[in-house]
Every structure is written in C-alpha cells, then in structure tokens.
Enzyme design. Structure first.
Site, mmCIF file in Angstrom:
data_model
loop_
_atom_site.group_PDB
_atom_site.id
_atom_site.type_symbol
_atom_site.label_atom_id
_atom_site.label_comp_id
_atom_site.label_asym_id
_atom_site.label_seq_id
_atom_site.Cartn_x
_atom_site.Cartn_y
_atom_site.Cartn_z
ATOM 1 N N GLY A 1 37.672 -7.731 -71.673
ATOM 2 C CA GLY A 1 36.774 -8.276 -72.464
ATOM 3 C C GLY A 1 35.773 -7.434 -72.744
ATOM 4 N N CYS A 2 34.703 -7.213 -73.579
ATOM 5 C CA CYS A 2 33.614 -6.419 -73.759
ATOM 6 C C CYS A 2 32.557 -6.560 -72.543
ATOM 7 C CB CYS A 2 33.075 -6.257 -75.097
ATOM 8 S SG CYS A 2 32.704 -7.845 -75.497
ATOM 9 N N TYR A 3 32.326 -7.783 -72.405
ATOM 10 C CA TYR A 3 31.262 -7.918 -71.581
ATOM 11 C C TYR A 3 31.864 -7.467 -69.958
ATOM 12 C CZ TYR A 3 28.218 -10.815 -74.641
ATOM 13 O OH TYR A 3 27.479 -10.980 -75.859
#
Lengths: 337, 337, 337, 337
Positions: free
Chosen positions: B146-148
């Site tokens: 995921g981006c986070y």
C-alpha cells in the site's frame, strides 16, 4: 464605546483585528499605525473594510492615546513602545512575542536580541483566557499567545494538569500559509507551496519555549515536547495532531470526557467529533476531538490561526480586561464550507 | 517485448500504470480490463494516453493471457482471478490488498470477508524491492505494498532492524486526495476537502496490520504503531512524519547516516534535505530526511502515492520478476514545481 | 550526442529544461549558467534532478561553447550574449522575449529599453513549430514563443488564416502561478493567491504585440485582440477561452473540423473534447476544443505553460534545428490526475 | 422577532442561511426542513452552528407556519409547496429556479418538466434588490436570482440600460466548487478539480434564459449573450470577466463612472480596483471594476456565490419584504485573506 488603536494595521493580524472590530459592540478603532504604509489610507489598502475607509495610517505610536492598543508587530518592536503606552494609561494587548516569555534571558536566547523592557515581563499576563482568564481580567498588559501554542495548549494543558499523559508528547501541527504573515518568502511562494506539505523550523522553533513555560504555569509541569509545524496548502487554519502515551487506564473516551468537563462553561472551546477547519475560520473557536488509533488516544485541535490563534483571541482578552462579556463581538459562527 | 495486461484500467492506479508503461522499454500493454467500462475505448476515457487510443476495454479477465498482469482492483477481486492467471502462466503483480497479509484469518478480520484463495498467501511475495528485492526476483505473484506502508517502511524498517528506536512509533501521514481513488465521497468532494486537513480512518485503518507484518518480516519485530493518516488538499503525494524515541546516543545525524548507508545502492531512495513532494510526483522515488526537533530525531518520508506508492513500484517489481534492470522505464525525474 | 548549455538554469524554465533534457536521446547538458547561484551545485539546488547532481553552475556565458544554448533569462539579457554565441557557432533557442518582436522600435516600446542587438532581429525565427516549422529547421537563432501566445495562436491562427472569424477576438486566459516565475511577488504569495482569481496586467500586457505580429505573419492579418490573463490557484497550466464571432455559416463543428485537419499530422496538437489541464502537465502537448455556447463557437486551448509554453517547445525547436524527429525526448504523456 | 423556516437546511445554501441568520437582529429560525436528513439534529450535522444545536430537522414542509420561509431546494420542489405556504400567509424567498422565469413554457423547456404552479409566476418578483428593490418591498413571493446572473447583471445591466454596449456580450465566469452544491460529482471530485480549470455546461446552461429575461426587464433589452462558466479550484466565489464592444466614445473610465453613479447609494455594490474574491467571502457584497485592455473596457464582477449569489441576498430580500433596513444582519465585511 472604548477607543482602540491597531499598531501594525496592514499585516494579516492587524487587518483581521480591523475586520473583527468592525462590528464590536463596545470598541471602536480610532487610530491605526503602520510603519510600512504611513500616510496611506486604509480604504485604499483594504477596500473591503468599509468602516475604516477614511482612516489614515500614521507611521508611529507616539500619538496613540486610546483606551486600548493592539500591537501586531514583528518581534522586538512592541517592547520599544509598551512602557510609554502603559505610562499613558493605555491598556495593551500584544499579539507579538515580546512579552510571552517571563525571562529576559530566555527572550534573548530565543529571539537573538536583548529584551528592551524586562521590567514589565513579570507584569505581563499570558492571555489564554480559558486557562488563565482571571489574571487577564486584572491585567493592563496582556501577551497574546502564539497561534501554535494556543491550539496545542487548549488541547494538552488540561490533560497534563491531570497527569493523564506520561512521557514525551509529539505535536504534529499543520498550518495554513497566512500563519507566516504577509512577508514574501520562497516557502510561501504559491508555486512552491501549493502542491506540497512542508515541515519547517524544526530545530529551533520559537514556540516551544512558550509552550513549555505555559504548561509549567498552567499545568504545573511540562512533559518533553517534540513540536513539528508543517505548512499545508490552505490559507487559514491550524490542526494540531497530538500524540502521547496515556496514563494507565486512560482511553480516548476518558480524555474526551476530561476535556469536555474542563471546557463545559467555555463559549469558545468545543469537544466533539473530528473537526473541520472551516468551522473555525474567522472565529474565536477551538474544536477539540479525541480519537482512538490502534487503541491509543490521539488529540486533535483546530483553530483559525488568525482568529483564536491571533486577532479574535486578542479581542477576547480585551473584553476581559474591560470587564465585558468575553464573547462580545465574537459570537459569529464559522463557515461550514 | 513482454506483454502486459492492466486489470482495473480506468481507476487512478490503472491509469497511472498505462501512463508509466507507455514508455517502458520491455513491456507493452496488450490487454486492458475494466468491469465498469466494458466495451469502451481508452481513447475516449483517457485522451491523453495516446499510445492506447485504440485499445478497447474488456469486462473480465478470462481472456487475459499476457506475460504479466497488473491488478489494480478493490479488495476482494484479485483473489477471485489470481489462481487462474497463475495457472495460465501469467505473472501477477497485485496492487490491491488481497495478497499482502500472510494469514487468511487476518485478512478476514481486516477486510470483513473470507479469503477466497488462501493457498497462494504463502507464495505471494511482499513487493517492497528495496527491502525484499531478492524474493521478488523469484516470485510469480507479488503483492504490491500500500502507499502508506511503502512510505513508512522505507523510512522506519532499517531503523527498527538496527534497534535504533525504542517504544511506540507515531506515524502522522499526510496524503493527497488521489490516494482515496476515483470513487466519489463526501470527504473527497472539493468543497469539503480543499480548505481543511482531515484525519481519517484512525480506529481501524487497514494499513497497520500490513505495516506490522512487514516490520516483523523485514526488521525482525514491530514496535507499537500509532498511525494517523490525514487528507491534505493536494492531489498526489504522501508525506509521513515519523516520531519515535531514539536509542540512547542516537541522533538525527546517526539515523540519517544509517539510512544513507542502507540505501547507498538504491536508485530510488534518497536521503537528504527536507523533501518537497513534487520531487517525487510521477516517479518511483522516495525522499527520506531526518531532522532534529528539540533534540529528537524526526523522520520524513515523501513519495507519490500513485507512483512509488502504487503503479511505478508495481513496474519496478515486474522489472525484477523478469530479470531486467529494476530502473527500466522508471528513470525520469519528478517536477521541481 | 550534441551538447547543450542552459543559461538561467535555476529559474522555473531552466529547471524544466534540465528535467526534460535528462532523458533526451540526442542532447546532453554539459554546461549550466546561473547569475544568481554562481559556484553552487545543481545537486544542492534541485536534488531531484539526479543526472545533474555534480554539475556546477557558472556565473556567465563567456565559456559557453556547446552545440546549442537554451536561454531562459529575464528580458534584456539574451540580447547581450546572443551575438557572441552565434559567432562561436552555438545554435540558440531563446525562451525569453528579446528576439520575438521583429522591430527594435517595438521592442523598446514594449520592454522599456532599447534593443542591444537589432541586427539579429530579422534572422530570428519565431519558434512555433506547428505553424512555422520549416523556418525553424533552417534557423540558428530561434525565439521561443511566450506561453500565452503559444496557447492562443495554436487555437486561433488557423481560424484567422481561413477567415473563419470576424470582428474582435476576446482571449480570456487562466494561468497557473508558475507562469510568473520564481521571483517573489505579492500576487503570487500563497495567502493572496490561493483563494481567488486575479486578472492582471490588462492595460499593457507584453504578449499582445507578440500575438498580433505572429497572426500577421502566420495568418496574414490580425483581428483586434482583447487579451486578459488571470492568475488561477494552480501551479502549471494555461487554459485560454477564446471568443469571436464566426464567419456566417460557421459553427463549433466546422471550426473543430478545420482545426482537426490543420493539425492532423501534428504529434503534439490534439483537437477533441473539453481538455483537462493535467493531460498537458509536463508535456509538449496542446489540447484544443471547440464547444458551442448559445449557438456561438467557443475555443479552448490547454497547455502546460512550462512545457509547450516554454521548455519542451524549446526542445522541440532544437530537435528541428538539428534535423531530428521533432518528438525526440518529448513523447511522454501527461498525468490524468 | 419574525420567525423563519429554512427548507433544504442541509445543503450549502441552507447551511449558509443558518449561518447568516444566526446573528440577524429581526429574524429567528424556528423551523428547519430537510428531506434527506429527517429526524436528525442540526447539532450533529453542523456542529459549528451552535445556535441551532438543538433544532431537529423535519422531513416535509407541511408544518411550516413561520413568517417567512427560505426555500433552498433543487429545481422542481419549490413549486410543489409555494402555493400552500402563500395560502398560509407565509412569505417566501425561493433560492431555487422555480419562480425565476416568467413563462411556464420557458421553464418547461429549460428544466425539462412542466411547471406545477404557473399561476404564481406572474406574481413572483425577481429578487435583485439593487435593480428591482421597490418590487421586492411589495412582494410576498421572491425568486432569488442565481449566483451567475447576480454577478453578471449587477455589472452589465446598468450599461445595457444606458446603451453603453453594442453587439454580443461575452461572459467568462469563474466559479468556486461550492456553486455546484453538496451533491457528489466527478467534476467536483477533489483529484479531478484541484489542478485544472473546467469549462462546463456551455451548450445548455440554465442561467442564460434567466439573464436574458432579467436584462429585458431591467434594462429594456438583452444583447446576444455568450456565457461560459468555468469551475476553478477555489470553494467560494465567482468572478465574471465580461467583454463587450463599447458605445463609440465610451472607455473604461466612462463605464466605471456610470456604474459608480448607479450604485452610489447601494450599501452592497462597490465600484473600484480589480477585486479580490476574499473581500466578498461570506458577505452580501459585490465588487465591480472596469479595466482597460488594449483600449477596450473589460468588466469584472466578484461575489460570494453562497452569499450575494445566494443566502445573504435572500436575507436582503427578506429585509426588504418586512420593511427593515436592507443591511440588517448583513453588514460584516469579508476576509482580506
């Protein structure tokens, strides 16, 4: 009506003071001082402030003889004029930092210049009315808190006073660009600011000594603070996200309850859901919320940096200094959008 | 040239994949799948992606027979099609969450539905190349982070692995609105989003289990994490501000040095001054910085959520899976402004 | 590889030139000149431009001996150095205004200073390749058009040349803040710019003489032009909305058809639906559209002011001057979001 | 105090009505209707509107029996309830379009549905007080103008009435995203809206028939209008840039003088320098300016679309209908920043 002077009338805080005071029931602005625009007319500089259309700016404070003076100047200027204003019987609300720290040595360390009026540092009252209002009522010189300390202290001070946190406190603050003022800088240049989030000033931010001193005064002690302000691409508003380990047994719910009780009688501080900054825009309000993240309580505090973080809090302080209702002229709600 | 299919070609990640692959030296997109726009033409939906002007979207994956498939779909969809794709010999990079968690039970708890393909969870490789690249090279199924987690792990994992932090870690993340995708929501409605900073999803954010699992795998253990994402009014970009107590004797300088050494050979991770998000926009780059706040080290990590946090990292993973230079097609720099 | 020098390498156009040229197949930047940052390193100023990490900035052009020089300087500087560069056999693409007007008298009137090199005004070729490409191929000195004229002329010139408009033409342009450059100004100060749309420079905008001259040259005559640029709170992008009475019988459809035919062979100009500026961001593309409003055709033209309106068009011109494919290094598509 | 009902209290106009009326000296909101949130509390939906914390929303208008009702509903709803409200003696200010057009046939053509209450179309007064105030004073049913017509008519109508323009008039309008309302749409999705300027609705924009009718009524005739609204990435505010050929001999100065005379007695319309939208934010003010571009006069008109373009103009109309000072509750100035 009492008379007011605005010193530094063309900066963002000075302009916001004029805006807020344009509908105050007890205060009327009769003098406006601007060292950068002497002789110019407010009507030309701020056509939207119609009530002040014909007010001419004077370049210095020597003629200020109003009931109260609001000083919205860069560091180092207020301390040059406060002694004379007090001598003349003018009450003073200083929106700058000159009278926030109690110690002249600390001031010299933080602001890089000796304090020119150390004799009034002990008299100056830190003007956070919700936490220090009784002292404000008796003051003739009020040091209006900085925008970041206001947002942070309203959230944190009651918890620290109650012993509800332990260990270091991390304050991740997000501020709109008006907080840096009208002075031009690369950081606030639109092409540089509009598409990013900029942490800044971390190593030596001037607000930390103010926060620590206020926590010691208001809450009895200060935890270790790590404070990191970030510039976000909005104009008005500060959101502080505050992280700290809770006292054993404490939860988001217990912190929320503690804050709600603390501010039950306050017309300007609200404890509730995750805030939207536009609720606070243009107002003297502070919206607090405690949420739970992975079981840990997280504190949010939202204000308008020019409002509760500046001009409207200054007016709230003046209201108290004159014995008026602290909400006088400050009751209007914020925008939803 | 190897052939690629994009499944979910009309969402933000799918469109970014098409953009990045429009100039890849070894991969050519020959199939595009969209369940929401079957039968439509990419030329109509995304006129700027000229190379794909004449590509028609198909509504399902049954005909996908490319060398590699990039899946950019909502939770629960990839696990329906991955078994058949693998069976057909298609390598898979899944940009969604279906294969990120190793445990089907954990998946069910976090995503609220049973996992439909638990047998491949053990085989799936977590595709963070800088920290797990050797495994990616041997994989036929990669779970793109995921981006986070990407932004957070690149900054934190080397420090945790080295024992350089102790106690809880607070991750205050600021994300642009593209991170929430093309689906309409009140939170992403321009009038609601443009003037504020919105903390969201604190109680049950889906990325924390992914972060903790990755830290355990990569760094050997995970500290307690408090993760609070905030929506900021930009479109692309994530800045993570990470707060943790340092190991005794550690400073911002020692953390910075540790990270610089760790990524000395990485073409995409840079350790240096406080980053600007536009440096990363549209790229596969991550900019890390360690600054000192009141003596405490503070970590910053900046990526493009659609780039290193999504589509370009997926291409980096594919590059490794095919044995190409990991930078193939990903070398272009970001915008300064 | 041919060698290139960037003069004015630290402004927005200079930085964009470096970015675009960091992946050009035939041009390599070997010299970078900055009068404001002499002796500094590009690696420090623009850490994201990794290929130029070790390039040191020189303070003057005297040592420039590359195959081509791109000049991205304020008015009045290029004309001081162009004669010597040409003498040394350096091809020149000037992104500033010094060689756009054919007449020294006109230049003096518009820019308030006499032209220092009037002898080369006749030789300079106006570098709008889609409308003047054959002349560019033979040029050694190209005057790169301004961003506003580029957007406006690509839309309007074919219609004027065909006699498809009559009477005055109103050009309402909306530009992002990068168009005003890196120099600080109140207009571009984030708190002043972010919440408004600012018409500016109406009385004496410098681009109108350039537009009129180009229309006379390219289209045979110029209609009366009313040109009003507006600053909008985006960073990159210009949208021109162009209003004019159509020739009797003409409609939005006939204008659209005329433009589509005119640009059928152009790799960079597209005629289609109402454009989104991010399609053009970072690219050399121009998106044109003709829509009907109350029966009247309205023209829209969208470019990136730093791309087709500046740096990438300069590279397109260089491509033509060297006899390369005009798309060399310029094929990447824009962002969808 | 007179009592007021807000129908459609949870949309942007309804919420703005509540905000403005929270400090009105003569009107108090006693009923709030929302078909989308029946039974919910305003305190939950809009925590910042403290005065209405305990107001519960009802789902229909059948119980509305206040002195005045403000209707802020989508097209087609007001005409269902207005007859009954009037019958009950409730004065009505309709912020929607149902009573703006005089002809039921025209309404059906523009809005795609037959008018349900054509008998009141003749009675309804077009509520643009500066141009039609005497009729408003006598009205029991006022059709509040649209935001675009308000901005455009205040600038243009006096000029048309005086014969100061000839030929077609081009209105290039730039509007913030709140103008499209709280309803979700791709155009208003933050990632799609934040980085671009979007012309929209050109072919069939509903405001043109309203503008033409108003010009005929107020100014005696309507020139051909070409009206193109653009969405710009701000939240509140409309700037209209208006282009028209002047009467022979007319200049920017003569137009400015004509407008200044026309509005000399108006508390809400100001003629002066190029406006900033934040001057108007949250207010009932309109800022007009005439500038010269290449010798041609260009008109600018700035309002807050939710203020003078909606809620506060509705209150101004109510003030007139009740015989109060038209400025009652509307005197506060806008923000400078």
């Amino acid at each position: 009506m009492a008379s007011a002077a605005i010193v530094g009338a063309t900066g963002y805080l000075g302009t916001e003071l004029l805006r807020v005071l344009s509908y105050h029931p007890h205060l009327t602005v009769t003098q406006a001082v601007s060292s950068s625009h002497p002789g110019e007319s407010l009507g030309d500089l701020s056509p939207h402030l119609e009530r002040f259309r014909d007010v001419d700016l004077v370049g210095h404070t020597s003629a200020v003889d109003t009931d109260v003076a609001f000083l919205a100047q860069p560091p180092g200027q207020a301390m040059q004029v406060v002694p004379k204003l007090l001598e003349r019987g003018v009450k003073v609300v200083d929106l700058g930092p000159d009278y926030r720290l109690r110690s002249g040595e600390e001031y010299a360390r933080v602001y890089g210049q000796p304090h020119a009026d150390p004799s009034h540092l002990g008299e100056a009252v830190y003007g956070l009315p919700e936490l220090n209002g009784e002292a404000v009522k008796r003051a003739r010189l009020v040091a209006n808190p900085g925008c970041y300390p206001t947002a942070m202290l309203l959230a944190l001070a009651p918890l620290v006073a109650d012993g509800a946190t332990h260990g270091p406190v991390y304050v991740d603050a997000k501020s709109g660009s008006s907080g840096a003022g009208a002075g031009l800088s690369t950081t606030s240049h639109h092409p540089e600011a509009a598409l990013t989030v900029t942490p800044y000033g971390s190593p030596t931010h001037r607000h930390v000594p103010e926060m620590e001193q206020a926590l010691r005064q208001i809450a009895g002690s200060s935890p270790p603070l790590v404070f990191v302000p970030h510039l976000v691409p909005i104009v008005r508003g500060i959101l502080c996200s505050i992280y700290a380990a809770p006292r054993s047994g404490d939860t988001a719910a217990s912190w929320s309850e503690l804050l709600a009780q603390r501010y039950a009688a306050s017309p300007f501080v609200h404890v509730g859901p995750v805030p939207k900054l536009p609720w606070a825009t243009g107002t003297n309000r502070c919206y607090l919320s405690v949420q739970s993240a992975e079981g840990a309580p997280v504190l949010f505090s939202a204000i308008d940096n020019l409002g509760k973080g500046g001009a409207s809090q200054a007016v709230q302080n003046a209201n108290l200094m004159f014995g008026w209702d602290e909400s006088a002229g400050l009751a209007h709600p914020g925008f939803g959008v």
